[in-house]
Design a protein around this motif. Structure first.
Motif, PDB file in Angstrom:
ATOM      1  N   LEU A  27      43.630  30.543  35.574  1.00 14.95           N
ATOM      2  CA  LEU A  27      42.384  30.432  36.326  1.00 14.95           C
ATOM      3  C   LEU A  27      42.329  29.103  37.078  1.00 14.95           C
ATOM      4  N   GLY A  28      42.821  28.056  36.440  1.00 16.97           N
ATOM      5  CA  GLY A  28      42.901  26.760  37.113  1.00 16.97           C
ATOM      6  C   GLY A  28      43.828  26.802  38.312  1.00 16.97           C
ATOM      7  N   THR A  29      44.948  27.499  38.184  1.00 20.70           N
ATOM      8  CA  THR A  29      45.892  27.669  39.290  1.00 20.70           C
ATOM      9  C   THR A  29      45.239  28.457  40.420  1.00 20.70           C
ATOM     10  N   ALA A  30      44.501  29.491  40.078  1.00 11.82           N
ATOM     11  CA  ALA A  30      43.836  30.316  41.096  1.00 11.82           C
ATOM     12  C   ALA A  30      42.806  29.496  41.865  1.00 11.82           C
ATOM     13  N   LYS A  31      42.117  28.605  41.190  1.00  9.09           N
ATOM     14  CA  LYS A  31      41.087  27.800  41.859  1.00  9.09           C
ATOM     15  C   LYS A  31      41.683  26.809  42.851  1.00  9.09           C
ATOM     16  N   THR A  32      42.929  26.415  42.631  1.00  6.31           N
ATOM     17  CA  THR A  32      43.553  25.440  43.525  1.00  6.31           C
ATOM     18  C   THR A  32      44.398  26.080  44.618  1.00  6.31           C
ATOM     19  N   ALA A  33      44.445  27.399  44.635  1.00  5.42           N
ATOM     20  CA  ALA A  33      45.262  28.099  45.639  1.00  5.42           C
ATOM     21  C   ALA A  33      44.706  27.837  47.041  1.00  5.42           C
ATOM     22  N   GLU A  34      45.612  27.590  47.957  1.00  2.00           N
ATOM     23  CA  GLU A  34      45.233  27.313  49.342  1.00  2.00           C
ATOM     24  C   GLU A  34      45.040  28.619  50.113  1.00  2.00           C
ATOM     25  N   ALA A  35      44.361  28.520  51.224  1.00  2.00           N
ATOM     26  CA  ALA A  35      44.140  29.700  52.076  1.00  2.00           C
ATOM     27  C   ALA A  35      45.346  29.902  52.984  1.00  2.00           C
ATOM     28  N   SER A  36      46.417  30.397  52.412  1.00  2.00           N
ATOM     29  CA  SER A  36      47.648  30.673  53.152  1.00  2.00           C
ATOM     30  C   SER A  36      48.350  31.828  52.462  1.00  2.00           C
ATOM     31  N   SER A  37      49.467  32.265  53.038  1.00  2.00           N
ATOM     32  CA  SER A  37      50.189  33.383  52.414  1.00  2.00           C
ATOM     33  C   SER A  37      50.743  32.966  51.048  1.00  2.00           C
ATOM     34  N   SER A  38      51.250  31.749  50.935  1.00  2.00           N
ATOM     35  CA  SER A  38      51.747  31.300  49.625  1.00  2.00           C
ATOM     36  C   SER A  38      50.588  31.117  48.649  1.00  2.00           C
ATOM     37  N   GLY A  39      49.440  30.693  49.170  1.00  2.00           N
ATOM     38  CA  GLY A  39      48.245  30.560  48.335  1.00  2.00           C
ATOM     39  C   GLY A  39      47.772  31.905  47.810  1.00  2.00           C
ATOM     40  N   ARG A  40      47.827  32.924  48.676  1.00  2.00           N
ATOM     41  CA  ARG A  40      47.438  34.269  48.249  1.00  2.00           C
ATOM     42  C   ARG A  40      48.387  34.809  47.191  1.00  2.00           C
ATOM     43  N   GLU A  41      49.678  34.511  47.356  1.00  2.00           N
ATOM     44  CA  GLU A  41      50.658  34.929  46.349  1.00  2.00           C
ATOM     45  C   GLU A  41      50.362  34.236  45.019  1.00  2.00           C
ATOM     46  N   LYS A  42      50.062  32.954  45.106  1.00  2.00           N
ATOM     47  CA  LYS A  42      49.737  32.176  43.916  1.00  2.00           C
ATOM     48  C   LYS A  42      48.481  32.747  43.235  1.00  2.00           C
ATOM     49  N   LEU A  43      47.502  33.109  44.040  1.00  2.00           N
ATOM     50  CA  LEU A  43      46.259  33.687  43.535  1.00  2.00           C
ATOM     51  C   LEU A  43      46.511  35.036  42.864  1.00  2.00           C
ATOM     52  N   GLN A  44      47.309  35.862  43.501  1.00  2.00           N
ATOM     53  CA  GLN A  44      47.618  37.173  42.927  1.00  2.00           C
ATOM     54  C   GLN A  44      48.382  37.033  41.607  1.00  2.00           C
ATOM     55  N   LYS A  45      49.323  36.107  41.581  1.00  2.00           N
ATOM     56  CA  LYS A  45      50.086  35.870  40.358  1.00  2.00           C
ATOM     57  C   LYS A  45      49.154  35.385  39.239  1.00  2.00           C
ATOM     58  N   ALA A  46      48.234  34.493  39.584  1.00  2.00           N
ATOM     59  CA  ALA A  46      47.281  33.973  38.598  1.00  2.00           C
ATOM     60  C   ALA A  46      46.386  35.090  38.070  1.00  2.00           C
ATOM     61  N   ARG A  47      45.895  35.950  38.955  1.00  2.00           N
ATOM     62  CA  ARG A  47      45.055  37.074  38.532  1.00  2.00           C
ATOM     63  C   ARG A  47      45.806  37.983  37.572  1.00  2.00           C
ATOM     64  N   THR A  48      47.063  38.238  37.883  1.00  2.00           N
ATOM     65  CA  THR A  48      47.878  39.083  37.017  1.00  2.00           C
ATOM     66  C   THR A  48      48.047  38.439  35.645  1.00  2.00           C
ATOM     67  N   GLU A  49      48.312  37.140  35.622  1.00  2.00           N
ATOM     68  CA  GLU A  49      48.463  36.425  34.348  1.00  2.00           C
ATOM     69  C   GLU A  49      47.166  36.459  33.536  1.00  2.00           C
ATOM     70  N   ILE A  50      46.047  36.272  34.225  1.00  2.00           N
ATOM     71  CA  ILE A  50      44.750  36.313  33.538  1.00  2.00           C
ATOM     72  C   ILE A  50      44.520  37.694  32.944  1.00  2.00           C
ATOM     73  N   ASP A  51      44.714  38.719  33.767  1.00  2.00           N
ATOM     74  CA  ASP A  51      44.506  40.086  33.292  1.00  2.00           C
ATOM     75  C   ASP A  51      45.428  40.415  32.122  1.00  2.00           C
ATOM     76  N   THR A  52      46.688  40.048  32.258  1.00  2.00           N
ATOM     77  CA  THR A  52      47.660  40.344  31.207  1.00  2.00           C
ATOM     78  C   THR A  52      47.289  39.635  29.907  1.00  2.00           C
ATOM     79  N   ALA A  53      47.009  38.343  29.990  1.00  2.00           N
ATOM     80  CA  ALA A  53      46.702  37.555  28.794  1.00  2.00           C
ATOM     81  C   ALA A  53      45.440  38.057  28.108  1.00  2.00           C
TER      82      ALA A  53
END
Length: 158
Positions: A106-132
């Motif tokens: 969740l901390g990683t998702a909050k720091t994600a930038e508004a870019s394509s790499s940021g969106r990837e980072k956000l999606q990865k964080a969401r998946t980790e949150i959901d999985t955990a």
């Protein structure tokens, strides 16, 4: 007369020591109460803080670590309660680890930038949150409910 007084003193001292020793030994009921009290404290923490933000989630993880440690330090003598204590300790430890992992994501998702790499980072964080959290809810939640039911049944027996 003096022999009779010795017997009275020895008898009184023996009775006092026996009562003192018996009073110091915990019974099943008091051990149940101590175990239930710690488990209730952990459940209360989870209920109060579920669904909150990163700092709170991280603190919940730390608080659950403290509950795990408290469970492990109970020094129970009843074999069945010791078994339940060990299993409940594992449940709270697993929950603590899952919440810490989700908090980090969740901390990683909050720091994600508004870019394509940021969106990837956000999606990865969401998946980790959901999985955990999904894994924790499914396994630890069910296991905790079953263990608490077993604890309540055992402790309600004479």
């Amino acid at each position: 007369m003096s022999v009779w007084c010795k017997y009275i003193v020895i008898g009184s001292v023996s009775l006092s020591m026996a009562l003192l020793m018996t009073g110091c030994i915990e019974n099943k009921t008091s051990q149940c109460q101590r175990l239930i009290q710690v488990v209730d404290a952990g459940d209360s923490l989870i209920e109060q803080k579920k669904g909150q933000q990163v700092i709170t989630s991280f603190q919940l993880s730390k608080d659950l670590e403290a509950i795990t440690k408290s469970l492990e330090e109970l020094n129970l003598t009843d074999p069945k309660l010791k078994e339940l204590q060990s299993q409940l300790s594992k449940v709270f430890d697993n929950l603590s680890q899952a919440i810490a992992k989700a908090s980090k994501a969740l901390g990683t998702a909050k720091t994600a930038e508004a870019s394509s790499s940021g969106r990837e980072k956000l999606q990865k964080a969401r998946t980790e949150i959901d999985t955990a959290l999904t894994a924790a809810a499914q396994t630890a939640g069910k296991e905790s409910d079953a263990l608490v039911d077993e604890l309540n049944k055992y402790c309600s027996q004479p």
